[in-house]
Design a protein around this motif. Structure first.
Motif, PDB file in Angstrom:
ATOM      1  N   LEU A   1      87.954   9.532   6.860  1.00  0.00           N
ATOM      2  CA  LEU A   1      87.071  11.027   7.198  1.00  0.00           C
ATOM      3  C   LEU A   1      86.290  10.407   9.167  1.00  0.00           C
ATOM      4  CD1 LEU A   1      84.041   8.418   5.389  1.00  0.00           C
ATOM      5  CD2 LEU A   1      85.328  10.157   4.561  1.00  0.00           C
ATOM      6  N   TYR A   2      87.852  10.253   9.269  1.00  0.00           N
ATOM      7  CA  TYR A   2      87.703  10.742  10.608  1.00  0.00           C
ATOM      8  C   TYR A   2      87.533  12.140  11.417  1.00  0.00           C
ATOM      9  CZ  TYR A   2      89.418   6.156  12.580  1.00  0.00           C
ATOM     10  OH  TYR A   2      88.942   4.999  12.676  1.00  0.00           O
ATOM     11  N   PRO A   3      87.230  13.089  12.636  1.00  0.00           N
ATOM     12  CA  PRO A   3      87.174  14.930  12.691  1.00  0.00           C
ATOM     13  C   PRO A   3      88.882  14.502  12.421  1.00  0.00           C
ATOM     14  CG  PRO A   3      86.169  12.932  14.833  1.00  0.00           C
ATOM     15  CD  PRO A   3      86.582  12.071  13.273  1.00  0.00           C
ATOM     16  N   ASP A   4      89.017  16.235  12.163  1.00  0.00           N
ATOM     17  CA  ASP A   4      90.427  16.501  11.554  1.00  0.00           C
ATOM     18  C   ASP A   4      91.277  16.274  12.744  1.00  0.00           C
ATOM     19  OD1 ASP A   4      88.680  17.688   8.902  1.00  0.00           O
ATOM     20  OD2 ASP A   4      89.147  19.397   9.214  1.00  0.00           O
TER      21      ASP A   4
ATOM     22  N   VAL B   1      84.627   8.898  17.714  1.00  0.00           N
ATOM     23  CA  VAL B   1      85.605   8.185  16.656  1.00  0.00           C
ATOM     24  C   VAL B   1      84.491   6.953  15.677  1.00  0.00           C
ATOM     25  CG1 VAL B   1      87.523   6.707  16.641  1.00  0.00           C
ATOM     26  CG2 VAL B   1      87.472   8.178  18.349  1.00  0.00           C
ATOM     27  N   PRO B   2      84.473   7.437  14.107  1.00  0.00           N
ATOM     28  CA  PRO B   2      83.529   6.699  13.747  1.00  0.00           C
ATOM     29  C   PRO B   2      84.119   4.809  13.157  1.00  0.00           C
ATOM     30  CG  PRO B   2      84.474   8.579  11.902  1.00  0.00           C
ATOM     31  CD  PRO B   2      85.155   8.309  13.890  1.00  0.00           C
TER      32      PRO B   2
ATOM     33  N   PHE C   1      78.907   3.801  11.559  1.00  0.00           N
ATOM     34  CA  PHE C   1      78.452   3.848  12.894  1.00  0.00           C
ATOM     35  C   PHE C   1      79.397   4.677  14.122  1.00  0.00           C
ATOM     36  CE2 PHE C   1      77.365   0.702   9.760  1.00  0.00           C
ATOM     37  CZ  PHE C   1      76.376   0.203  10.239  1.00  0.00           C
ATOM     38  N   PHE C   2      79.475   5.286  15.049  1.00  0.00           N
ATOM     39  CA  PHE C   2      79.963   5.355  16.279  1.00  0.00           C
ATOM     40  C   PHE C   2      79.563   5.232  17.266  1.00  0.00           C
ATOM     41  CE2 PHE C   2      80.144   9.829  13.862  1.00  0.00           C
ATOM     42  CZ  PHE C   2      79.609   9.671  12.419  1.00  0.00           C
ATOM     43  N   GLY C   3      80.933   4.787  17.868  1.00  0.00           N
ATOM     44  CA  GLY C   3      81.363   4.782  19.848  1.00  0.00           C
ATOM     45  C   GLY C   3      80.898   5.085  21.107  1.00  0.00           C
ATOM     46  N   ALA C   4      81.464   5.211  21.844  1.00  0.00           N
ATOM     47  CA  ALA C   4      80.973   5.721  23.231  1.00  0.00           C
ATOM     48  C   ALA C   4      82.262   7.283  22.417  1.00  0.00           C
ATOM     49  CB  ALA C   4      81.835   5.548  23.944  1.00  0.00           C
TER      50      ALA C   4
END
Length: 399
Positions: free
Chosen positions: A56-59, A184-185, A226-229
């Motif tokens: 599920l990370y960005p492509d 980055v999830p 959840f997403f960080g910085a």
């Protein structure tokens, strides 16, 4: 007794190896010298467990992870670099990386330190992921789409302020929602896809420390993404590699990355498709002989150096004035050599230094008698001559 125990130990060891192979679903691989050898793909359940934490990370980040996972040693070096230089970013980071000869995918991941730290902390997972990607890129790309479909069906993959999820002709894309920043999830792969159906292979779970902007979930795990910085998108770390879902590979454009726009990459990625570069492997062993046959090229210089020791009839260097011997081609009859007279005559027999002794006539055998018997016979003969009146011959000087 000792021999019987040794045979029993060998039998048990072989049984353990067979049971382990069956339990992990490993398939036999072809010999390394077999030109038709192919890499053995992983079982589907094991591959889903490997890809679940990053599917599920960005492509574009996912594409960089798949490429970089094939170079685990460079991942370790890059992770140490970002941990020792936590404040570097943007142009300052690119300047510090100018003398690094890591693969462009590894260099690009330095802009996302939490990803490198995760791959370094779970190095065994990283290497298994890279080996699976080298074995079958098509299987890996299809499995990512399967996992995304499961997460979307479970209601856990949708548009957010950090990302955009689109479905194009049956392929799910994940892109940043903001053109200048990427997130980055992080999520628990054991619950984000719904109930995990494979009890044999369970996905790994890694939660980054709060220093990267993620909420502190040490007290418990919550369901969701959840997403960080936010990380600023820069040219050398974004926009040069993306998954090609339909082509089951990764498309690259070296013009969008100064690290990749070098002769060794331009020539190898001329067709716009990523290809593994074994020189960045740094001696790390491949998983199976199929990958060895595909990516390891023979050292022609070493082979030529060993030629004189292979027992072959190598041509000797021609000296000046020496007649060159013509070797017949394959399939032609060999000429029968004509016998030539010897250049020198046979050696003559030389007479012996001493003449051979002539053989005399055979003599009668001599049988010695005892000395006493000889003396008695002599005395008896003298007495018989005196009694018969035989006069002895006169002595010299007598008349």
């Amino acid at each position: 007794m000792l021999k019987r125990l040794r045979h029993g130990f060998v039998f048990l060891l072989g049984l353990v190896v067979i049971v382990s192979t069956v339990a992990h679903g490993q398939q036999p691989v072809a010999a390394a010298n077999d030109p038709s050898a192919v890499a053995a793909p992983l079982p589907q359940g094991e591959l889903e467990a490997l890809l679940a934490p990053i599917a599920l990370y960005p492509d574009q980040i996912l594409a960089q992870i798949l490429m970089a996972s094939t170079y685990p040693l460079e991942i370790v070096m890059a992770a140490r670099f970002v941990q020792q230089n936590p404040s570097l970013a943007g142009d300052a980071l690119d300047q510090a990386l100018s003398d690094k000869n890591w693969d462009p995918s590894v260099l690009s991941l330095t802009a996302y330190p939490q990803v490198l730290v995760m791959m370094n902390d779970k190095l065994d997972w990283t290497q298994r992921l890279g080996d699976a990607f080298l074995a079958s890129q098509q299987q890996v790309m299809d499995t990512v789409q399967t996992l995304r479909s499961k997460a979307q069906a479970a209601g856990n993959l949708r548009n957010t302020p950090q990302q955009t999820v689109t479905n194009q002709a049956g392929f799910i894309d994940i892109e940043p929602a903001q053109p200048e920043y990427v997130y980055v999830p992080v999520y628990d792969p054991r619950v984000i896809y719904g109930p995990w159906s494979d009890p044999v292979y369970q996905p790994d779970y890694w939660y980054p420390p709060p220093i990267y902007g993620y909420p502190d979930l040490s007290a418990g795990i919550a369901i969701g993404i959840f997403f960080g910085a936010a990380w600023r998108i820069s040219n050398n770390h974004w926009g040069w590699a993306r998954p090609n879902w339909r082509g089951h590979g990764i498309g690259v454009d070296v013009r969008n990355n100064n690290f990749a726009n070098r002769p060794q990459y331009v020539n190898r990625w001329r067709d716009g498709q990523w290809a593994h570069l074994p020189e960045h492997r740094h001696g790390v062993a491949y998983r199976d002989n199929g990958s060895v046959a595909r990516y390891i090229r023979p050292n022609t210089a070493a082979i030529q150096a060993r030629e004189p020791y292979r027992g072959r009839d190598l041509a000797q260097p021609q000296q000046s004035g020496q007649r060159q011997v013509q070797r017949p081609q394959q399939g032609t009859a060999l000429p029968v050599p004509q016998q030539q007279p010897f250049a020198r005559t046979a050696p003559q027999l030389q007479p012996m230094a001493r003449p051979m002794p002539q053989q005399s006539a055979p003599q009668a055998a001599y049988f010695p008698q005892p000395r006493a018997q000889v003396q008695m016979d002599a005395n008896r003969g003298q007495m018989s001559r005196q009694s018969a009146g035989v006069r002895s011959a006169p002595q010299r000087g007598q008349r």
